[in-house]
Design an enzyme around this catalytic site. Structure first.
Site, PDB file in Angstrom:
ATOM      1  N   LEU A   6     -27.918 -53.684  22.191  1.00  0.00           N
ATOM      2  CA  LEU A   6     -27.737 -53.238  20.804  1.00  0.00           C
ATOM      3  C   LEU A   6     -28.348 -54.249  19.839  1.00  0.00           C
ATOM      4  CD1 LEU A   6     -24.026 -52.009  20.972  1.00  0.00           C
ATOM      5  CD2 LEU A   6     -26.139 -50.781  21.516  1.00  0.00           C
ATOM      6  N   GLY A   9     -28.203 -53.678  14.135  1.00  0.00           N
ATOM      7  CA  GLY A   9     -27.304 -54.011  13.023  1.00  0.00           C
ATOM      8  C   GLY A   9     -28.008 -54.694  11.857  1.00  0.00           C
ATOM      9  N   GLY A  83     -22.295 -47.656  13.673  1.00  0.00           N
ATOM     10  CA  GLY A  83     -21.346 -48.218  14.632  1.00  0.00           C
ATOM     11  C   GLY A  83     -21.934 -48.351  16.026  1.00  0.00           C
ATOM     12  N   GLY A 135     -10.897 -58.182  19.875  1.00  0.00           N
ATOM     13  CA  GLY A 135     -10.414 -57.065  20.676  1.00  0.00           C
ATOM     14  C   GLY A 135      -9.787 -57.681  21.921  1.00  0.00           C
ATOM     15  N   HIS A 308     -41.580 -86.107   2.742  1.00  0.00           N
ATOM     16  CA  HIS A 308     -41.173 -87.488   3.027  1.00  0.00           C
ATOM     17  C   HIS A 308     -39.828 -87.884   2.410  1.00  0.00           C
ATOM     18  CE1 HIS A 308     -43.916 -87.326  -0.443  1.00  0.00           C
ATOM     19  NE2 HIS A 308     -43.182 -88.271  -0.964  1.00  0.00           N
ATOM     20  N   ALA A 381     -34.778 -69.086  -3.566  1.00  0.00           N
ATOM     21  CA  ALA A 381     -34.102 -69.908  -4.586  1.00  0.00           C
ATOM     22  C   ALA A 381     -34.847 -71.230  -4.776  1.00  0.00           C
ATOM     23  CB  ALA A 381     -32.660 -70.176  -4.164  1.00  0.00           C
TER      24      ALA A 381
HETATM   25  P1  TTP Z   1     -21.945 -56.357  14.477  1.00  0.00           P
HETATM   26  O1  TTP Z   1     -22.090 -57.840  14.628  1.00  0.00           O
HETATM   27  O2  TTP Z   1     -20.582 -55.808  14.351  1.00  0.00           O
HETATM   28  O3  TTP Z   1     -22.820 -55.826  13.268  1.00  0.00           O
HETATM   29  P2  TTP Z   1     -24.126 -56.444  12.656  1.00  0.00           P
HETATM   30  O4  TTP Z   1     -24.984 -57.063  13.702  1.00  0.00           O
HETATM   31  O5  TTP Z   1     -24.767 -55.417  11.802  1.00  0.00           O
HETATM   32  O6  TTP Z   1     -23.608 -57.643  11.748  1.00  0.00           O
HETATM   33  P3  TTP Z   1     -22.719 -57.648  10.397  1.00  0.00           P
HETATM   34  O7  TTP Z   1     -21.337 -57.251  10.784  1.00  0.00           O
HETATM   35  O8  TTP Z   1     -22.814 -59.093   9.993  1.00  0.00           O
HETATM   36  O9  TTP Z   1     -23.364 -56.751   9.385  1.00  0.00           O
HETATM   37  O10 TTP Z   1     -22.650 -55.610  15.695  1.00  0.00           O
HETATM   38  C1  TTP Z   1     -22.484 -55.942  17.051  1.00  0.00           C
HETATM   39  C2  TTP Z   1     -23.759 -55.595  17.788  1.00  0.00           C
HETATM   40  O11 TTP Z   1     -24.027 -54.195  17.703  1.00  0.00           O
HETATM   41  C3  TTP Z   1     -24.966 -56.269  17.222  1.00  0.00           C
HETATM   42  O12 TTP Z   1     -25.797 -56.618  18.312  1.00  0.00           O
HETATM   43  C4  TTP Z   1     -25.630 -55.215  16.371  1.00  0.00           C
HETATM   44  C5  TTP Z   1     -25.257 -53.931  17.055  1.00  0.00           C
HETATM   45  N1  TTP Z   1     -25.070 -52.771  16.185  1.00  0.00           N
HETATM   46  C6  TTP Z   1     -25.948 -51.707  16.277  1.00  0.00           C
HETATM   47  O13 TTP Z   1     -26.900 -51.737  17.056  1.00  0.00           O
HETATM   48  N2  TTP Z   1     -25.731 -50.600  15.494  1.00  0.00           N
HETATM   49  C7  TTP Z   1     -24.686 -50.519  14.626  1.00  0.00           C
HETATM   50  O14 TTP Z   1     -24.528 -49.484  13.954  1.00  0.00           O
HETATM   51  C8  TTP Z   1     -23.790 -51.638  14.523  1.00  0.00           C
HETATM   52  C9  TTP Z   1     -22.636 -51.622  13.565  1.00  0.00           C
HETATM   53  C10 TTP Z   1     -24.025 -52.739  15.330  1.00  0.00           C
END
Ligand code: TTP
Length: 393
Positions: A6, A9, A83, A135, A308, A381
Site C-alpha cells: 500500500l 496515502g 482507506g 490496533g 560553511h 520558507a
Molecule cells: P496511513 O499511514 O494511515 O495513511 P497515510 O500514509 O496517508 O498517512 P497520513 O495518515 O499521515 O495522512 O496509511 C497506512 C498505509 O496505507 C500507508 O502505506 C498508505 C496506505 N494507504 C493507502 O494506500 N490508501 C489509503 O486510502 C490510505 C488511507 C492509506
C-alpha cells in the site's frame, strides 16, 4: 503468493516532507522507504508485487518500473484515498489465490515476512509497551481471536503491525463499510478472516511505522546501522573515516573531513573541506556539505546545500534546501524535556530528548540564522540573516 504493497496515502502527518515527494519515496539509507517493504516481500518469495498508488503515484511507478529485482510489478491506482481496505480492493483485479498485504510505510524485520507468508492466514504482531495507541490482537491457543482499535483495556500487548497473509476468500470481503473516521479499514477485513479461519500471529522482533518526520529519522538510524563500509567515491588521503561509512561512486570527500559512521554519502554529493559528519547520517545525492560544517544524526536530502560554519543536528532537510553560512540548529531544551513537533496543527511529543528541525523542500535560511528545537519550516520558507526562529513558518 502475490504481495500487495500500500503506497497511495497522502502522508499528511509527514508534512512538510511529503508535500511533493510521496511518503513511500522518502529516503531511508540507500533506497526509498517503500523499497524496504518491497524488498522484504521479494526476499520472502513474493511471485509478484502489486503496488497501490495514488498520491504522487507516478514517482512510485517510475522508481519500481514493470519489474524490480527480477519480480514483476503491477500497479493499481486508488483514485481517492478512502482507506486501506479500499486500497486493497483497488488491487483486487490483480489477485488470485492467497495474497499478502504490507504497508508501504512500515519497516519490518525481513525474516518475519518470510514466516508470515509460510503461516497464511496470518497477521504480523509486535509486543509494545503502550498497546492503547495501537490496533491490539487477542490470542488464544496460538491463534488470533480478535482485533480491536486503540482499546482502553487492551487484551494483550500485541500490536497489529500492518502485515497480513490472507486466504483467497478475503478478496470477496474487501468492501467493508466506512469506520467512524470515514475510512474503509483493512482491520475490518482482518476481523472477518479471524472469524472464519484459524489465523496465526507472527511476532516481529523489530518494526517501525514511519508516519511522522522523526520516524523517518528513526528509519534511517535503523538502516544506516546495517551498512557495511565501502569507499567507491573520491576520498582525500587527508580525510579521516571511522565506523561503517559508505562513499558511493561519484561522491567526493575533501581534505580535513572527519566522518564517524554509520554514514552514507551518496553519488554526486560533496563533503568538505574540514567538515565533521557523525551519528547516523545520510547525505543524499548531489548534496553539498561545505567547509567546517558539522552534521550529526540527520537526513540531508538530494540537492541540498549546507554552507560553511553551520551546525545541523537530529534534523531532516528536504530536497534543494539552502542552509546559509553560520546557520545553527538547537536540538536540546534547557529543561531536557522531550522535543515537540507540529503534526496536523497539534504540538505532539516526538519522544526524543534531542530533535532539531524539519525543513521542507527549497527552504532557504539567511546567514547566521538560529533555529530552535522542533521547528517546522514549510516548503519554500525563508529566514532573514541573523534571525532567531522560534515558531514554525
Ligand atoms: P496511513 O499511514 O494511515 O495513511 P497515510 O500514509 O496517508 O498517512 P497520513 O495518515 O499521515 O495522512 O496509511 C497506512 C498505509 O496505507 C500507508 O502505506 C498508505 C496506505 N494507504 C493507502 O494506500 N490508501 C489509503 O486510502 C490510505 C488511507 C492509506
Amino acid at each position: 503468493m502475490k504481495a500487495v504493497v500500500l503506497a497511495a496515502g497522502q502522508g499528511t502527518r509527514m508534512r512538510p516532507l511529503s508535500e511533493s515527494v510521496p511518503k513511500p519515496m522518502l529516503p531511508v539509507a540507500d533506497r526509498p522507504l517503500a523499497a524496504h517493504t518491497v524488498d522484504a516481500a521479494i526476499d520472502a518469495g513474493a511471485a509478484e508485487i502489486v503496488l497501490v498508488i495514488g498520491y504522487e503515484g507516478e514517482t512510485v511507478r517510475d522508481y519500481f518500473g514493470p519489474e524490480y529485482r527480477g519480480v514483476p510489478v503491477s500497479y493499481a491506482v486508488q483514485e481517492e484515498q478512502a482507506g486501506t481496505a479500499d486500497a486493497v480492493d483497488a488491487a483486487s483485479p490483480h489477485l488470485e489465490g492467497p495474497f499478502a498485504v504490507l504497508n508501504g510505510d512500515n519497516l519490518y524485520d525481513p525474516a518475519a515476512i518470510d514466516r508470515l507468508f509460510d503461516a497464511c492466514p496470518a497477521v504480523c504482531a509486535i509486543e509494545v509497551d503502550e498497546p492503547r495507541n495501537y490496533g491490539v490482537l487477542s490470542t488464544a491457543d496460538g491463534s488470533v481471536t480478535g482485533i480491536v482499535e486503540k482499546p482502553d483495556e487492551p487484551p494483550t500487548n500485541l500490536a497489529n503491525a500492518g502485515a497480513y497473509a490472507f486466504p483467497a476468500a478475503a478478496r470477496e470481503w474487501l468492501a467493508v463499510p466506512a469506520s467512524e473516521r470515514g475510512e474503509h479499514e483493512i482491520t475490518d477485513v482482518v476481523a472477518r478472516v479471524i472469524d472464519e479461519y484459524d489465523v496465526t500471529p507472527v511476532t516481529l522482533e523489530r518494526w517501525l511505522d514511519v508516519g511522522r518526520p522523526w520516524e523517518l529519522l528513526a528509519a534511517n538510524e535503523w538502516h544506516l546501522a546495517e551498512l557495511d563500509g565501502r569507499i567507491d567515491g573520491d576520498v582525500s588521503d587527508d580525510a579521516h573515516l571511522e565506523g561503517e561509512v559508505v562513499v558511493e561512486a561519484g561522491a567526493t570527500v575533501e581534505p580535513g573531513v572527519v566522518i564517524e559512521g554509520p554514514a552514507l554519502i551518496r553519488e554526486g554529493a560533496e563533503v568538505g573541506p574540514n567538515a565533521y559528519v557523525r551519528g547516523a547520517t545520510l547525505i543524499d545525492r548531489d548534496a553539498e556539505i561545505g567547509h567546517a560544517v558539522e552534521i550529526k544524526n540527520s537526513v540531508v536530502s538530494r540537492g541540498t546545500s549546507v554552507s560553511h560554519l553551520s551546525y545541523i543536528g537530529d534534523s531532516v532537510l528536504g530536497r534543494d534546501v539552502n542552509v546559509g553560512a553560520g546557520t545553527n540548529v538547537a536540538n536540546l531544551r534547557h529543561d531536557d524535556a522531550d522535543i515537540e513537533f507540529t503534526v496536523k496543527g497539534d504540538r505532539v511529543s516526538t519522544g526524543r530528548r534531542k530533535f532539531g528541525v524539519v525543513a521542507g523542500d527549497r527552504v532557504k535560511t539567511g546567514i547566521n540564522t538560529s533555529l530552535t528545537p522542533g521547528l517546522r519550516l514549510e516548503a519554500g520558507a525563508t529566514t532573514m540573516p541573523g534571525e532567531t526562529v522560534e515558531r514554525d513558518r
